[in-house]
Structure formats: structure tokens, C-alpha cells
Write a protein that holds these residues in place. Structure first.
Motif, mmCIF file in Angstrom:
data_model
loop_
_atom_site.group_PDB
_atom_site.id
_atom_site.type_symbol
_atom_site.label_atom_id
_atom_site.label_comp_id
_atom_site.label_asym_id
_atom_site.label_seq_id
_atom_site.Cartn_x
_atom_site.Cartn_y
_atom_site.Cartn_z
ATOM 1 N N UNK A 89 -5.611 7.827 0.223
ATOM 2 C CA UNK A 89 -4.305 7.912 0.871
ATOM 3 C C UNK A 89 -3.908 6.669 1.651
ATOM 4 N N UNK A 90 -4.859 5.796 1.885
ATOM 5 C CA UNK A 90 -4.544 4.609 2.698
ATOM 6 C C UNK A 90 -4.167 3.422 1.801
ATOM 7 N N UNK A 91 -2.982 2.885 2.058
ATOM 8 C CA UNK A 91 -2.486 1.760 1.244
ATOM 9 C C UNK A 91 -3.269 0.478 1.571
ATOM 10 N N UNK A 92 -3.645 -0.267 0.513
ATOM 11 C CA UNK A 92 -4.331 -1.555 0.738
ATOM 12 C C UNK A 92 -3.361 -2.676 0.386
ATOM 13 N N UNK A 93 -2.952 -3.413 1.402
ATOM 14 C CA UNK A 93 -1.965 -4.474 1.145
ATOM 15 C C UNK A 93 -2.566 -5.875 1.120
ATOM 16 N N UNK A 128 -31.380 -10.399 -2.406
ATOM 17 C CA UNK A 128 -32.179 -10.197 -3.614
ATOM 18 C C UNK A 128 -31.413 -9.423 -4.690
ATOM 19 N N UNK A 129 -31.870 -9.571 -5.933
ATOM 20 C CA UNK A 129 -31.075 -9.085 -7.068
ATOM 21 C C UNK A 129 -30.896 -7.571 -7.056
ATOM 22 N N UNK A 130 -31.895 -6.852 -6.545
ATOM 23 C CA UNK A 130 -31.812 -5.385 -6.514
ATOM 24 C C UNK A 130 -30.676 -4.948 -5.578
ATOM 25 N N UNK A 131 -30.627 -5.561 -4.410
ATOM 26 C CA UNK A 131 -29.574 -5.231 -3.436
ATOM 27 C C UNK A 131 -28.204 -5.690 -3.938
ATOM 28 N N UNK A 132 -28.220 -6.831 -4.635
ATOM 29 C CA UNK A 132 -26.979 -7.365 -5.208
ATOM 30 C C UNK A 132 -26.407 -6.353 -6.208
ATOM 31 N N UNK A 133 -27.291 -5.830 -7.062
ATOM 32 C CA UNK A 133 -26.858 -4.854 -8.070
ATOM 33 C C UNK A 133 -26.338 -3.597 -7.387
ATOM 34 N N UNK A 134 -27.003 -3.166 -6.330
ATOM 35 C CA UNK A 134 -26.558 -1.967 -5.614
ATOM 36 C C UNK A 134 -25.190 -2.228 -4.948
ATOM 37 N N UNK A 135 -25.019 -3.452 -4.396
ATOM 38 C CA UNK A 135 -23.745 -3.782 -3.752
ATOM 39 C C UNK A 135 -22.610 -3.723 -4.770
ATOM 40 N N UNK A 136 -22.831 -4.293 -5.953
ATOM 41 C CA UNK A 136 -21.750 -4.302 -6.955
ATOM 42 C C UNK A 136 -21.510 -2.868 -7.468
ATOM 43 N N UNK A 137 -22.572 -2.068 -7.560
ATOM 44 C CA UNK A 137 -22.384 -0.660 -7.961
ATOM 45 C C UNK A 137 -21.456 0.030 -6.949
ATOM 46 N N UNK A 138 -21.682 -0.238 -5.666
ATOM 47 C CA UNK A 138 -20.836 0.377 -4.630
ATOM 48 C C UNK A 138 -19.389 -0.128 -4.717
ATOM 49 N N UNK A 139 -19.240 -1.439 -4.967
ATOM 50 C CA UNK A 139 -17.879 -2.002 -5.072
ATOM 51 C C UNK A 139 -17.155 -1.318 -6.239
ATOM 52 N N UNK A 140 -17.875 -1.152 -7.349
ATOM 53 C CA UNK A 140 -17.266 -0.545 -8.548
ATOM 54 C C UNK A 140 -16.834 0.900 -8.239
ATOM 55 N N UNK A 141 -17.705 1.643 -7.570
ATOM 56 C CA UNK A 141 -17.368 3.034 -7.237
ATOM 57 C C UNK A 141 -16.142 3.067 -6.316
ATOM 58 N N UNK A 142 -16.078 2.112 -5.381
ATOM 59 C CA UNK A 142 -14.943 2.033 -4.451
ATOM 60 C C UNK A 142 -13.650 1.748 -5.228
ATOM 61 N N UNK A 143 -13.733 0.772 -6.118
ATOM 62 C CA UNK A 143 -12.531 0.384 -6.891
ATOM 63 C C UNK A 143 -12.085 1.516 -7.789
ATOM 64 N N UNK A 144 -13.034 2.255 -8.342
ATOM 65 C CA UNK A 144 -12.670 3.358 -9.259
ATOM 66 C C UNK A 144 -11.973 4.505 -8.514
ATOM 67 N N UNK A 145 -12.112 4.520 -7.188
ATOM 68 C CA UNK A 145 -11.418 5.558 -6.411
ATOM 69 C C UNK A 145 -9.989 5.160 -6.064
ATOM 70 N N UNK A 146 -9.646 3.889 -6.292
ATOM 71 C CA UNK A 146 -8.293 3.424 -5.913
ATOM 72 C C UNK A 146 -7.252 3.990 -6.881
ATOM 73 N N UNK A 147 -6.134 4.439 -6.314
ATOM 74 C CA UNK A 147 -5.058 4.879 -7.224
ATOM 75 C C UNK A 147 -3.717 4.265 -6.793
#
Ligand SMILES: Cc1ncc(COP(=O)(O)O)c(C=O)c1O
Length: 399
Positions: A340-344, A380-399
């Protein structure tokens, strides 16, 4: 009596990255598992032989003042280091050691600028440059570059920004925040413009050892005799040897400038930390294998982060060639809503990302890259992969 703060300090914008780090620390204190892609420093520990040199310096009683421009043996070692890594010849007296590259850059600007002098800053650029130019009494003049240009200015853009008040240009390759490594064409444009308009060049080469994909770093002063004579080269221990907290940087350039910087430094800070100088001496004189190992790790993360980010819808990756940052363009995601929150803006995107996905990224705006985020892959690469997984999940929630 109301406290009146000087206009110089009133006009300083506090560092966004430091503010973000404080927010991250607060969340971690609450027990939250935040992944920070905001760091401007290698995650590696300082190599053991460098730490050992510092312990020995303390034991030997090297705990007193040194010459304000640094230990003579360190300046000699840096002269040799610059010769072997850049093929450039500087006498020890043409080198000054300071409290991090940051302080050395400010010192160079203070030594160079008269009030109102203009300084060209190709952008996106490190957010400290405009503040430092202003602190030294100068006026920052931005020269915007685009992803399509590889974030490198061309001669006509530089020429268009020059006025009779232009005194200097600050360049930074490999670049923070874009990860761009400037090619010969861009370097020649800077050299040409500087020659035509009698400008001084401040070349920040702090990420010089972090160049990937078989590319190479071109030292500004190596371009020509003219470029050598009008360039001060800045570098330091922070990024190359994982020594950010030790605070050792240096500058090499024309002796009158180095002497002027020393005069300023002798009253501003005095010598950089003596123990850290001994550690820096060990860093530049011992085997450089640790540098190669760290650079290789960054290169493999650089590949990994790009592959991971390509799976995130709606973002464009600016392929980095050096340093340890990748810029992503998120303009296609602005105007969307998260719960519900607009990202400008990129700033709002970064705030929500931290709040809901527990990933800290630096907005592009303070680097003059609005609509972008700067992600550091100094984790480290493991944390990097987890960070991008979280970013992807966040972006997929955007409408
Ligand atoms: C482009 C650039 N120059 C200089 C510095 C400062 O380095 P130091 O730790 O030596 O002050 C940084 C640190 O983030 C940087 O990104």
C-alpha cells in the motif's frame, strides 16, 4: 547566546552511508538479521603479517610523533611501490602520507583552491567530493555521465563545463559507486581538457588493485609528461590491504603541492598514526599475494552478484569492472506500491527494503545517480545470495 555555526559546516550534508550504518546497527541490536550491502570496506580481516608489524611497532616503542608527512622509510617504500605498480617515478619528497585517502584529498583541495574556484566532478561520484570541494572554499561543478557511456565523460562534456573559474577536475577510477574502470579514451579526454584549460587533476586511485575481467587500471599521471605534471595521485591502504580502520592514505604529485599539503597537515592533524604507518610499511614491502587473493575473491563475487541480480525483475544492472560495488537501476520499479505504500524515490525504496527485507543498500541519489541503488559485494557469497533472494522477494511484492 545563540550558538552560530559557520556557513562551511552548516552547508555540509552528513554522510548517508554513515546514517544507514547506524540504522543497520540499531536493527541488529534488536536481534534482527540484517544483511548490509552498504559497506564501503572489504569484509576481509587485515592480513596477519600487517597486524604483526603493528604489534612489533608498539613493542619497539614506535609510539611517538613522526614527520608530519610520514615516516621517511614509508615514503621511500611508497616511492618504490608506485614505481613497481604504476611505472611512475616519484621521489619520497613528492609523496605525503596522511590519515586516510579522505584526509589527503581534502588536504590537496585546500592546497589548490582559492575561494570560488570551480572543480569538475564527473558523476556519479563518491559523495564526499562535493562536500570536500565546498569545505575547501570551492564550487563543485557536476558533469553527469550515463550508463550508456559506461559512466565515463567525453571531451565535449568536460569542455562544456569549463569556465574561467575552473581550477581542477577530480576523477576516480575504478569508480565508487559505479564500478566503472575508465578506458584510455576517457583518460585522454581528461588529460586534453586539463591541458587546454590549465587545470589540475586530482586522480583518486584508491581501488586501483580491484580491476576485473582482464581489464587494467590506467594511472592518470602515466598518460603524458603534461598529465604527470598536473596530476596528484591519491591512494591508500584501506581497500587494497583491508585496512580501513588503520587510516593510512597517501598522495604523490608535484613537490610544491605536496609541500603545501604538508604545511596544512602539520597543523591540521600532524602525522598519521605512527603504529599504522609501520603496519603500512609492512603492507607495501611484504609479498603482495594477499592483495591478489582478495582481488580474486572480489572478482568471483562480482560475477556471482551480477548473475543473481539478473534474476530480479524490473532492475537493470550496470556491469561493474572494478572496485566492489554494483549499481542497479530501479527506475522501472518507482511508482509502484509495497503493501500500500507508494515508492517514489530510490531513498524510499532503500528504506522499505531495509525495513521489510532486512537488506541495507545505499540510494543512488547522494552519488548523483537518482533512480539507482549502490550494492556493495564486500560480503561472503552465501550472504550475498541470501541478500539478493530477499531483494527479489521484496520486488515481487511490488504492485
Ligand atoms: C572513492 C573513494 N576515495 C577515497 C575513499 C577514502 O578512503 P580512506 O579510507 O583511505 O580514507 C573512499 C572510501 O570509501 C572512496 O570510496
Amino acid at each position: 547566546m545563540p550558538l552560530s555555526i559557520s556557513s562551511i559546516c552548516r552547508n555540509i550534508t552528513p554522510s548517508t552511508t554513515l546514517r544507514l550504518n547506524a540504522l543497520v546497527a540499531e536493527k541488529r541490536k534488536q536481534g534482527l538479521d540484517v544483511i548490509s550491502l552498504a559497506a564501503g570496506e572489504p569484509d576481509f580481516d587485515t592480513p596477519e603479517h600487517i597486524k604483526q608489524a603493528a604489534r612489533e611497532a608498539i613493542d619497539k616503542g614506535y609510539t611517538k610523533y613522526t614527520a608530519s608527512s610520514g615516516l621517511p622509510e614509508l615514503r621511500r617504500a611508497l616511492s618504490e611501490h608506485i614505481r613497481s605498480t604504476k611505472g611512475l617515478s616519484y621521489q619520497p619528497g613528492e609523496i605525503i602520507v596522511g590519515t586516510g585517502a579522505k584526509q589527503v584529498i581534502l588536504g590537496a583541495l585546500i592546497a589548490l583552491l582559492e575561494p570560488g574556484d570551480e572543480v569538475l566532478l564527473p558523476t556519479p561520484c563518491w559523495l564526499s567530493y562535493p562536500e570536500m570541494v565546498r569545505m575547501a572554499g570551492g564550487v563543485p561543478v557536476l558533469v553527469p555521465t550515463t550508463l550508456e557511456q559506461g559512466f565515463m565523460p567525453d571531451l565535449s562534456q568536460l569542455e562544456a563545463a569549463v569556465t574561467p573559474r575552473t581550477r581542477a577536475i577530480v576523477i576516480n577510477t575504478p569508480n565508487n559507486p559505479t564500478g566503472a574502470v575508465w578506458d584510455m579514451r576517457a583518460m585522454e579526454a581528461v588529460a586534453q581538457c586539463a591541458k587546454d584549460h590549465d587545470l589540475f587533476i586530482l586522480s583518486d586511485e584508491i581501488y586501483e588493485m580491484l580491476v576485473f575481467g582482464g581489464g587494467s587500471h590506467i594511472p592518470m599521471a602515466s598518460l603524458s609528461e603534461d598529465a604527470y605534471a598536473r596530476t596528484v595521485t591519491i591512494s591508500g591502504m584501506s581497500k587494497t590491504y583491508a585496512m580501513t580502520g588503520w587510516r593510512i592514505g597517501y598522495a604523490a604529485g608535484p613537490k610544491p603541492l605536496i609541500d603545501a599539503m604538508d604545511a596544512y597537515q602539520s597543523h591540521a592533524t600532524g602525522n598519521p598514526n605512527t603504529i599504522a604507518q609501520h603496519a603500512a610499511l609492512a603492507a607495501v614491502t611484504a609479498s603482495q599475494q594477499c592483495v591478489a587473493d582478495m582481488a580474486q575473491a572480489f572478482e568471483s563475487r562480482c560475477q556471482a552478484v551480477q548473475e543473481l541480480l539478473r534474476q530480479v525483475p524490473g532492475i537493470t544492472v550496470a556491469p561493474p569492472l572494478g572496485a566492489f560495488y554494483v549499481m542497479v537501476n530501479i527506475e522501472a520499479l518507482l511508482g509502484k506500491r509495497f503493501r500500500g505504500q507508494m515508492i517514489e524515490t530510490d531513498g524510499q525504496f532503500a528504506e522499505l527494503l531495509l525495513e521489510h527485507a532486512l537488506v541495507s543498500a545505499v540510494p543512488g541519489e547522494p552519488f548523483f545517480a537518482p533512480g539507482c541503488l549502490r550494492l556493495s559485494y564486500a560480503i561472503n557469497e552465501k550472504r550475498l545470495a541470501e541478500a539478493v533472494r530477499r531483494i527479489k522477494a521484496f520486488v515481487e511484492e511490488l504492485i
